[in-house]
Design a protein around this motif. Structure first.
Motif, PDB file in Angstrom:
ATOM      1  N   VAL A  77      35.300  32.820  46.528  1.00  0.00           N
ATOM      2  CA  VAL A  77      34.526  33.922  46.995  1.00  0.00           C
ATOM      3  C   VAL A  77      33.333  33.924  45.839  1.00  0.00           C
ATOM      4  O   VAL A  77      33.847  33.605  44.689  1.00  0.00           O
ATOM      5  CB  VAL A  77      35.281  35.350  47.020  1.00  0.00           C
ATOM      6  N   PHE A  78      32.125  34.219  46.060  1.00  0.00           N
ATOM      7  CA  PHE A  78      31.038  33.925  45.070  1.00  0.00           C
ATOM      8  C   PHE A  78      30.562  35.658  44.492  1.00  0.00           C
ATOM      9  O   PHE A  78      30.475  36.449  45.475  1.00  0.00           O
ATOM     10  CB  PHE A  78      29.843  33.308  45.769  1.00  0.00           C
ATOM     11  N   PHE A  79      30.247  35.586  43.084  1.00  0.00           N
ATOM     12  CA  PHE A  79      29.977  37.015  42.750  1.00  0.00           C
ATOM     13  C   PHE A  79      29.090  36.827  41.573  1.00  0.00           C
ATOM     14  O   PHE A  79      29.293  35.901  40.877  1.00  0.00           O
ATOM     15  CB  PHE A  79      31.236  37.898  42.564  1.00  0.00           C
ATOM     16  N   VAL A  80      28.500  37.985  41.275  1.00  0.00           N
ATOM     17  CA  VAL A  80      28.395  38.197  39.927  1.00  0.00           C
ATOM     18  C   VAL A  80      28.927  39.445  39.239  1.00  0.00           C
ATOM     19  O   VAL A  80      28.829  40.555  40.024  1.00  0.00           O
ATOM     20  CB  VAL A  80      26.625  38.174  39.839  1.00  0.00           C
ATOM     21  N   ASP A  81      29.310  39.414  38.125  1.00  0.00           N
ATOM     22  CA  ASP A  81      30.028  40.619  37.559  1.00  0.00           C
ATOM     23  C   ASP A  81      29.123  41.761  37.402  1.00  0.00           C
ATOM     24  O   ASP A  81      27.894  41.459  37.118  1.00  0.00           O
ATOM     25  CB  ASP A  81      30.563  40.289  36.228  1.00  0.00           C
ATOM     26  N   ALA A  82      29.299  43.025  37.431  1.00  0.00           N
ATOM     27  CA  ALA A  82      30.589  43.539  37.500  1.00  0.00           C
ATOM     28  C   ALA A  82      30.906  44.194  38.899  1.00  0.00           C
ATOM     29  O   ALA A  82      30.355  45.354  38.990  1.00  0.00           O
ATOM     30  CB  ALA A  82      31.182  44.411  36.223  1.00  0.00           C
ATOM     31  N   VAL A  83      32.034  43.391  39.711  1.00  0.00           N
ATOM     32  CA  VAL A  83      32.141  43.992  40.974  1.00  0.00           C
ATOM     33  C   VAL A  83      33.678  43.682  41.468  1.00  0.00           C
ATOM     34  O   VAL A  83      34.019  42.575  41.289  1.00  0.00           O
ATOM     35  CB  VAL A  83      31.325  43.862  42.111  1.00  0.00           C
ATOM     36  N   LEU A  84      34.484  44.526  42.184  1.00  0.00           N
ATOM     37  CA  LEU A  84      35.582  44.026  42.656  1.00  0.00           C
ATOM     38  C   LEU A  84      36.528  43.433  41.883  1.00  0.00           C
ATOM     39  O   LEU A  84      37.359  42.228  42.276  1.00  0.00           O
ATOM     40  CB  LEU A  84      35.431  43.188  44.104  1.00  0.00           C
ATOM     41  N   ALA A 119      28.992  33.101  39.363  1.00  0.00           N
ATOM     42  CA  ALA A 119      27.490  32.834  39.042  1.00  0.00           C
ATOM     43  C   ALA A 119      26.781  33.328  38.126  1.00  0.00           C
ATOM     44  O   ALA A 119      27.138  34.512  37.455  1.00  0.00           O
ATOM     45  CB  ALA A 119      26.901  32.659  40.660  1.00  0.00           C
ATOM     46  N   HIS A 120      25.499  32.622  37.856  1.00  0.00           N
ATOM     47  CA  HIS A 120      24.587  33.243  36.739  1.00  0.00           C
ATOM     48  C   HIS A 120      23.560  34.350  37.183  1.00  0.00           C
ATOM     49  O   HIS A 120      23.195  35.173  36.526  1.00  0.00           O
ATOM     50  CB  HIS A 120      24.239  32.179  35.780  1.00  0.00           C
ATOM     51  N   THR A 121      23.292  34.130  38.484  1.00  0.00           N
ATOM     52  CA  THR A 121      22.405  35.056  39.163  1.00  0.00           C
ATOM     53  C   THR A 121      22.886  35.560  40.629  1.00  0.00           C
ATOM     54  O   THR A 121      23.590  34.511  41.215  1.00  0.00           O
ATOM     55  CB  THR A 121      20.927  34.633  39.428  1.00  0.00           C
ATOM     56  N   GLU A 122      22.520  36.514  41.074  1.00  0.00           N
ATOM     57  CA  GLU A 122      22.899  37.024  42.386  1.00  0.00           C
ATOM     58  C   GLU A 122      22.355  36.096  43.405  1.00  0.00           C
ATOM     59  O   GLU A 122      23.053  35.782  44.576  1.00  0.00           O
ATOM     60  CB  GLU A 122      22.324  38.469  42.683  1.00  0.00           C
ATOM     61  N   LYS A 123      21.043  35.648  43.150  1.00  0.00           N
ATOM     62  CA  LYS A 123      20.551  34.776  44.381  1.00  0.00           C
ATOM     63  C   LYS A 123      21.364  33.424  44.305  1.00  0.00           C
ATOM     64  O   LYS A 123      21.662  32.910  45.359  1.00  0.00           O
ATOM     65  CB  LYS A 123      19.024  34.339  43.972  1.00  0.00           C
ATOM     66  N   ALA A 124      21.651  32.991  43.484  1.00  0.00           N
ATOM     67  CA  ALA A 124      22.626  31.724  43.365  1.00  0.00           C
ATOM     68  C   ALA A 124      23.658  31.999  44.045  1.00  0.00           C
ATOM     69  O   ALA A 124      24.161  31.193  44.751  1.00  0.00           O
ATOM     70  CB  ALA A 124      22.850  31.247  41.863  1.00  0.00           C
ATOM     71  N   ALA A 125      24.499  33.031  43.537  1.00  0.00           N
ATOM     72  CA  ALA A 125      25.728  33.417  44.281  1.00  0.00           C
ATOM     73  C   ALA A 125      25.580  33.085  45.806  1.00  0.00           C
ATOM     74  O   ALA A 125      26.435  32.818  46.680  1.00  0.00           O
ATOM     75  CB  ALA A 125      26.285  34.463  43.753  1.00  0.00           C
ATOM     76  N   VAL A 126      24.533  33.969  46.217  1.00  0.00           N
ATOM     77  CA  VAL A 126      24.157  34.060  47.862  1.00  0.00           C
ATOM     78  C   VAL A 126      24.177  32.548  48.268  1.00  0.00           C
ATOM     79  O   VAL A 126      24.571  32.310  49.415  1.00  0.00           O
ATOM     80  CB  VAL A 126      23.024  34.910  48.078  1.00  0.00           C
ATOM     81  N   TYR A 127      23.149  31.911  47.597  1.00  0.00           N
ATOM     82  CA  TYR A 127      22.959  30.471  47.872  1.00  0.00           C
ATOM     83  C   TYR A 127      24.104  29.595  48.133  1.00  0.00           C
ATOM     84  O   TYR A 127      24.498  29.009  49.091  1.00  0.00           O
ATOM     85  CB  TYR A 127      22.069  29.856  47.135  1.00  0.00           C
ATOM     86  N   MET A 128      25.238  29.785  47.294  1.00  0.00           N
ATOM     87  CA  MET A 128      26.568  29.115  47.307  1.00  0.00           C
ATOM     88  C   MET A 128      27.241  29.614  48.661  1.00  0.00           C
ATOM     89  O   MET A 128      27.547  29.004  49.175  1.00  0.00           O
ATOM     90  CB  MET A 128      27.203  29.363  45.990  1.00  0.00           C
ATOM     91  N   ALA A 168      22.136  44.843  43.651  1.00  0.00           N
ATOM     92  CA  ALA A 168      22.142  44.529  44.875  1.00  0.00           C
ATOM     93  C   ALA A 168      20.791  44.229  45.567  1.00  0.00           C
ATOM     94  O   ALA A 168      20.731  43.601  46.340  1.00  0.00           O
ATOM     95  CB  ALA A 168      22.289  46.160  45.421  1.00  0.00           C
ATOM     96  N   ALA A 169      19.729  44.625  44.759  1.00  0.00           N
ATOM     97  CA  ALA A 169      18.449  44.266  44.987  1.00  0.00           C
ATOM     98  C   ALA A 169      18.253  42.692  45.186  1.00  0.00           C
ATOM     99  O   ALA A 169      17.701  41.929  45.683  1.00  0.00           O
ATOM    100  CB  ALA A 169      17.350  44.874  44.428  1.00  0.00           C
ATOM    101  N   ASN A 170      18.857  42.043  43.976  1.00  0.00           N
ATOM    102  CA  ASN A 170      18.946  40.784  43.870  1.00  0.00           C
ATOM    103  C   ASN A 170      19.537  39.993  44.796  1.00  0.00           C
ATOM    104  O   ASN A 170      19.065  38.835  45.356  1.00  0.00           O
ATOM    105  CB  ASN A 170      19.089  40.212  42.191  1.00  0.00           C
ATOM    106  N   LEU A 171      20.684  40.465  44.951  1.00  0.00           N
ATOM    107  CA  LEU A 171      21.495  39.877  46.135  1.00  0.00           C
ATOM    108  C   LEU A 171      20.776  40.008  47.559  1.00  0.00           C
ATOM    109  O   LEU A 171      20.888  38.831  48.263  1.00  0.00           O
ATOM    110  CB  LEU A 171      22.913  40.845  46.419  1.00  0.00           C
ATOM    111  N   ALA A 172      20.152  41.073  47.770  1.00  0.00           N
ATOM    112  CA  ALA A 172      19.775  41.358  49.031  1.00  0.00           C
ATOM    113  C   ALA A 172      18.507  40.230  49.126  1.00  0.00           C
ATOM    114  O   ALA A 172      18.295  39.471  50.239  1.00  0.00           O
ATOM    115  CB  ALA A 172      18.909  42.736  49.335  1.00  0.00           C
ATOM    116  N   ALA A 173      17.558  39.849  48.047  1.00  0.00           N
ATOM    117  CA  ALA A 173      16.472  39.089  48.014  1.00  0.00           C
ATOM    118  C   ALA A 173      17.132  37.461  48.327  1.00  0.00           C
ATOM    119  O   ALA A 173      16.470  36.681  49.068  1.00  0.00           O
ATOM    120  CB  ALA A 173      16.019  38.976  46.638  1.00  0.00           C
ATOM    121  N   GLY A 174      18.268  37.274  47.868  1.00  0.00           N
ATOM    122  CA  GLY A 174      18.756  35.879  48.583  1.00  0.00           C
ATOM    123  C   GLY A 174      19.303  35.567  49.567  1.00  0.00           C
ATOM    124  O   GLY A 174      19.399  34.624  50.009  1.00  0.00           O
ATOM    125  N   LEU A 175      19.542  36.859  50.433  1.00  0.00           N
ATOM    126  CA  LEU A 175      20.049  36.644  51.960  1.00  0.00           C
ATOM    127  C   LEU A 175      18.900  36.055  52.938  1.00  0.00           C
ATOM    128  O   LEU A 175      19.402  35.602  53.996  1.00  0.00           O
ATOM    129  CB  LEU A 175      20.279  37.955  52.366  1.00  0.00           C
TER     130      LEU A 175
END
Length: 555
Positions: free
Chosen positions: A21-28, A45-54, A75-82
């Motif tokens: 499971v891939f993530f950026v702190d702080a969550v879950l 991961a070190h950025t949300e986009k990198a976590a999404v790409y993984m 959340a905004a960074n994660l959405a961009a990675g999708l």
């Protein structure tokens, strides 16, 4: 007996076969700790986009959804990675924290509305306000993610770090969703549609096939070759379907569209009928909707009914899983020998182009011609390797010059810098397979901190950096706009003195090698593939070396 939301979610993901499971702190945080106890690896991961790409590449390799999470602020960074996963039809489950309802619309610190951010890059999104909603919402999201078209989904969990959901109680037993993989359904075709398609195809003299990302998801390579063999039809593919059939097969004619070698578009334009298989007919695969020419009859097979008549009228539309449809079509086509003239002409065009490009594949030029790098990569790739290519020029170089026989090929659907984190995600999904990342220096700059992730998790991938000290794809265009003033153009697209990526890799405690001469590529690749750690090959290439250019039939 009820358990906490954190325990329920962790047990459900573990029972469903997730390994990472891939993530950026702080969550879950309680969920991630529980996952670790259950043998599921949390990947920080070190950025949300990198976590999404993984998570994206993990999903493409495993067929299971990639799971990625970030707190409300991310959340905004994660959405961009999708975006890349959405365009590539990869099943990803994105989870975000969301501040509680009482804090909404009151300028909550660093929070913006989540729903609009995810609307364009997900096929399903839902808020989860209480822990007892988790069983229904997770099953619904998972099922949506793996159904055609497979695409990302989003669950917005109450609490900045999803703590409301984690601390609540769930009375239902943990879910076991591992049987739901992409594509979830393989519907059989209507026999009448197959009969009609077979009749139209049998009458045509010059049939070309274009297999797209939907065909790749269906894994219909054997069935595709059977149909193409009966029709004596050259097989063209989208970039995302490269490797669906061996690129060395006599029926394979290359990637078609904007990222193609010159013969591919000419072959497609020369057909008097096209068979589109799981192909979305967007502007890249059609080179701006110029290939095929308007008016070319089309037989189209797709599991997604929204793809019919999107760009080209479908003379015959077959709604079905591509593998099921092609199997039925192969049985319905007559066994009578076909006129091989069109196929032979396509093969002659390919042979002529290969002879033309051959000197570059053996080039001894310094700086290195990337064509030589691609030739060496073709020879070095193990049979079970996964090649992960970035967007832009990396896609063109690997899509036209790296031979894919039995290997898997993953490509970025458009997000620069995607390939390196994606390679790490692919390795998580397939730890026993060699994984090679091919990217430019511009792309590698995006996510170099994930070298630390590779080191920390002990992930071994080979990163081949096509280092030409700039954004090579646009270099001649910018120079032309600058009136052939190279200094002015360099200010826009060149990086100055080249970064020493090999030294950077060593700084992260990994292995790095600088390759400056063509003869050193092969031994460097062999050594890197033999190492049990991530290795960066900094290959110094010539920005003036141009990748193959797509032809425009008719000028």
């Amino acid at each position: 007996m009820s358990i906490t939301g954190a325990e329920w979610l962790a047990r459900s993901l573990a029972a469903s076969g997730q390994t990472h499971v891939f993530f950026v702190d702080a969550v879950l945080r309680p969920t991630l700790l529980a996952l670790s106890r259950l043998g599921v690896k949390p990947v920080l991961a070190h950025t949300e986009k990198a976590a999404v790409y993984m998570a994206d590449a993990y999903a493409r390799v495993s067929g299971r959804p990639g799971v990625v999470a970030a707190q409300s602020v991310g959340a905004a960074n994660l959405a961009a990675g999708l975006q890349d996963a959405f365009l590539a039809r990869a099943p990803v489950i994105a989870m975000t924290g969301r501040k509680v309802a009482a804090h909404q619309h009151r300028n909550a610190y660093q929070e913006v509305a989540h729903a609009p951010l995810f609307q364009a890059v997900t096929k399903f999104a839902a808020e989860v306000a209480a822990a007892d909603e988790l069983p229904q919402r997770l099953r619904q999201a998972w099922a949506a993610a793996v159904s055609v078209p497979a695409r990302p989904v989003h669950l917005d969990l109450a609490g900045l770090q999803a703590e409301v959901i984690e601390q609540g109680q769930v009375a239902a037993p943990p879910a076991e969703l591992g049987a739901l993989t992409a594509p979830r359904f393989r519907p059989a075709p209507d026999p009448q549609a197959i009969e009609q398609a077979a009749a139209v195809l049998a009458r045509a003299r010059r049939v070309a096939i274009i297999a797209g990302d939907g065909a790749a998801l269906s894994a219909c390579g054997a069935e595709l070759l059977a149909v193409a063999g009966k029709l004596a039809a050259p097989i063209l593919t989208t970039l995302g379907a490269r490797g669906l059939v061996p690129t060395t097969h006599p029926l394979h004619a290359g990637v078609v569209g904007s990222y193609s070698a010159p013969p591919a578009n000419r072959i497609a334009a020369g057909a008097d009928l096209l068979l589109l298989v799981g192909c979305d007919s967007g502007d890249q695969v059609t080179h701006g909707w110029r290939v095929p020419p308007a008016g070319t009859p089309v037989v189209q097979i797709d599991a997604d009914p929204s793809e019919f008549d999107r760009s080209y009228p479908a003379d015959v539309a077959v709604l079905a899983d591509p593998r099921a449809a092609l199997a039925a079509l192969a049985a319905a086509l007559p066994d009578a020998p076909r006129d091989p003239g069109f196929l032979q002409d396509a093969q002659a065009q390919l042979a002529e182009w290969r002879a033309e490009i051959a000197p570059r594949l053996a080039s001894e030029a310094v700086p290195i011609d990337p064509a030589r790098l691609c030739a060496e990569l073709s020879r070095a790739l193990p049979e079970d390797a996964i090649l992960v290519a970035d967007t832009g020029y990396s896609g063109i170089w690997t899509g036209t010059l790296v031979e894919i026989t039995s290997q898997a090929y993953l490509r970025a659907a458009g997000s620069l810098g995607w390939a390196f984190p994606a390679a790490l995600g692919a390795k998580c999904a397939a730890p026993d397979r060699p994984v090679v990342c091919y990217c430019g220096d511009g792309a590698f700059h995006y996510h170099m901190p994930e070298l630390e992730t590779a080191r920390r998790l002990g992930l071994a991938v080979v990163v081949v950096v096509n280092n030409n000290r700039g954004f090579g794809q646009g270099w001649p265009n910018v120079r032309r706009v600058a009136g052939n003033d190279s200094d002015a153009a360099a200010e826009i697209l060149r990086f100055g003195e080249s970064a020493d990526f090999a030294a950077i890799a060593r700084g992260f405690g990994l292995h790095g090698v600088t390759v400056e001469r063509p003869g050193d590529i092969a031994p460097a690749l062999r050594a890197a593939l033999a190492r049990n750690e991530t290795t960066v090959l900094d290959v110094r290439t010539d920005i003036e070396s141009r990748a193959p250019e797509a032809s425009i039939p008719g000028g």
